[in-house]
Design a protein around this motif. Sequence first.
Motif, PDB file in Angstrom:
ATOM      1  N   ALA A  91      -5.468  -4.060   6.683  1.00  0.00           N
ATOM      2  CA  ALA A  91      -4.745  -4.559   4.656  1.00  0.00           C
ATOM      3  C   ALA A  91      -4.219  -2.927   4.357  1.00  0.00           C
ATOM      4  O   ALA A  91      -2.771  -2.752   3.839  1.00  0.00           O
ATOM      5  CB  ALA A  91      -4.761  -5.185   3.887  1.00  0.00           C
ATOM      6  N   ALA A  95      -0.195  -3.490   4.016  1.00  0.00           N
ATOM      7  CA  ALA A  95       0.289  -3.975   2.708  1.00  0.00           C
ATOM      8  C   ALA A  95       1.216  -3.558   2.294  1.00  0.00           C
ATOM      9  O   ALA A  95       0.856  -2.131   2.508  1.00  0.00           O
ATOM     10  CB  ALA A  95      -1.337  -3.566   1.383  1.00  0.00           C
ATOM     11  N   ASN A  97       2.101  -3.602  -1.949  1.00  0.00           N
ATOM     12  CA  ASN A  97       1.908  -3.824  -2.601  1.00  0.00           C
ATOM     13  C   ASN A  97       0.965  -2.635  -3.274  1.00  0.00           C
ATOM     14  O   ASN A  97       0.000  -2.594  -2.712  1.00  0.00           O
ATOM     15  CB  ASN A  97       1.484  -5.176  -3.646  1.00  0.00           C
ATOM     16  CG  ASN A  97       1.256  -4.965  -4.907  1.00  0.00           C
ATOM     17  OD1 ASN A  97       0.101  -4.333  -5.560  1.00  0.00           O
ATOM     18  ND2 ASN A  97       2.167  -5.656  -5.295  1.00  0.00           N
ATOM     19  N   VAL A 100      -2.130  -3.565  -4.338  1.00  0.00           N
ATOM     20  CA  VAL A 100      -3.880  -4.376  -2.999  1.00  0.00           C
ATOM     21  C   VAL A 100      -4.192  -2.902  -2.033  1.00  0.00           C
ATOM     22  O   VAL A 100      -4.976  -3.123  -1.129  1.00  0.00           O
ATOM     23  CB  VAL A 100      -2.518  -5.279  -1.680  1.00  0.00           C
ATOM     24  CG1 VAL A 100      -2.952  -5.704  -0.524  1.00  0.00           C
ATOM     25  CG2 VAL A 100      -2.139  -6.348  -2.355  1.00  0.00           C
ATOM     26  N   ARG A 101      -3.011  -2.523  -1.803  1.00  0.00           N
ATOM     27  CA  ARG A 101      -3.966  -0.819  -0.976  1.00  0.00           C
ATOM     28  C   ARG A 101      -4.520   0.061  -1.408  1.00  0.00           C
ATOM     29  O   ARG A 101      -5.446   0.053  -1.304  1.00  0.00           O
ATOM     30  CB  ARG A 101      -2.606   0.227  -0.994  1.00  0.00           C
ATOM     31  CG  ARG A 101      -1.271  -0.517   0.403  1.00  0.00           C
ATOM     32  CD  ARG A 101      -0.136   0.836   0.994  1.00  0.00           C
ATOM     33  NE  ARG A 101       0.004   1.231  -0.553  1.00  0.00           N
ATOM     34  CZ  ARG A 101       1.984   0.791  -0.701  1.00  0.00           C
ATOM     35  NH1 ARG A 101       2.151  -0.238   0.277  1.00  0.00           N
ATOM     36  NH2 ARG A 101       2.248   1.736  -1.799  1.00  0.00           N
ATOM     37  N   ASP A 153       0.089  -9.703   1.963  1.00  0.00           N
ATOM     38  CA  ASP A 153      -0.797  -8.788   0.523  1.00  0.00           C
ATOM     39  C   ASP A 153      -1.425 -10.271  -0.431  1.00  0.00           C
ATOM     40  O   ASP A 153      -2.513 -10.362  -0.562  1.00  0.00           O
ATOM     41  CB  ASP A 153       0.445  -8.159  -0.692  1.00  0.00           C
ATOM     42  CG  ASP A 153       1.282  -7.520   0.169  1.00  0.00           C
ATOM     43  OD1 ASP A 153       0.695  -6.560   1.152  1.00  0.00           O
ATOM     44  OD2 ASP A 153       2.013  -6.719  -0.106  1.00  0.00           O
ATOM     45  N   LEU A 209       0.520 -11.276  -7.972  1.00  0.00           N
ATOM     46  CA  LEU A 209       1.637 -11.529  -6.842  1.00  0.00           C
ATOM     47  C   LEU A 209       2.038 -12.632  -6.433  1.00  0.00           C
ATOM     48  O   LEU A 209       1.881 -13.839  -7.130  1.00  0.00           O
ATOM     49  CB  LEU A 209       0.654 -11.385  -5.557  1.00  0.00           C
ATOM     50  CG  LEU A 209      -0.344 -10.267  -5.220  1.00  0.00           C
ATOM     51  CD1 LEU A 209      -1.534 -10.817  -4.732  1.00  0.00           C
ATOM     52  CD2 LEU A 209       0.220  -9.284  -4.569  1.00  0.00           C
TER      53      LEU A 209
END
Length: 209
Positions: A91, A95, A97, A100-101, A153, A209
Amino acid sequence: MKIQSISLGLLMTVLLTGVSVAQQNSGAMSAGTTTQVGKESKSEFDSQNQKGAAAVSAVSATNAKLSSADQNLMMEVAKGGMMQLEVSKVALQKATNPEVRELAQAEVDEQTGLSAKLQEIASAKGITLPSSPDPETQAMLTKLQGMSGAALDKMYVSESGVKGHEKLDRVMSTVESTASDASLKGIAKAAHPLVKTHLTVSKQIMSKL
């Protein structure tokens, strides 16, 4: 004097224009920077991650032998941690977003520290922990590797952020309440608060999301 005055005026105009452009660029960069992770500020989220890492690092490893029940619990913690670590690495690379990261980075940091402490405890007790992902984790890794964008994501936050942490939350609670070994119980108490934090933040991110 008049020429010097005009030159000075031009110089001031250039300088002020440069400052204005720099401020605009700075503002644009700030606008693109993640200041929240879920409903928490990034600084508060980072602070909680640092406290969690310090708590895990402070746990002492003893050479007392584990009961078969405690060995099983330790394997559950190791298995869950490895799953979180490996999928979070993917991820972190893929990823899109920013929140999200941030979650993936925090998870990689947390699980790397937890894995190192578990290995330290296992070595002291003469136990061998799993060194490769189990089939369930490998299947999820393969699925994530084939995904991208918003779909990845959502998959990561749902499966690792929410479901993965719900499972780890249950495992940590069981270890805290039933384990007899001091090191094992200590690592659960140290790691559990951050597991709960990551679960809460994951649910908050999922709702966006």
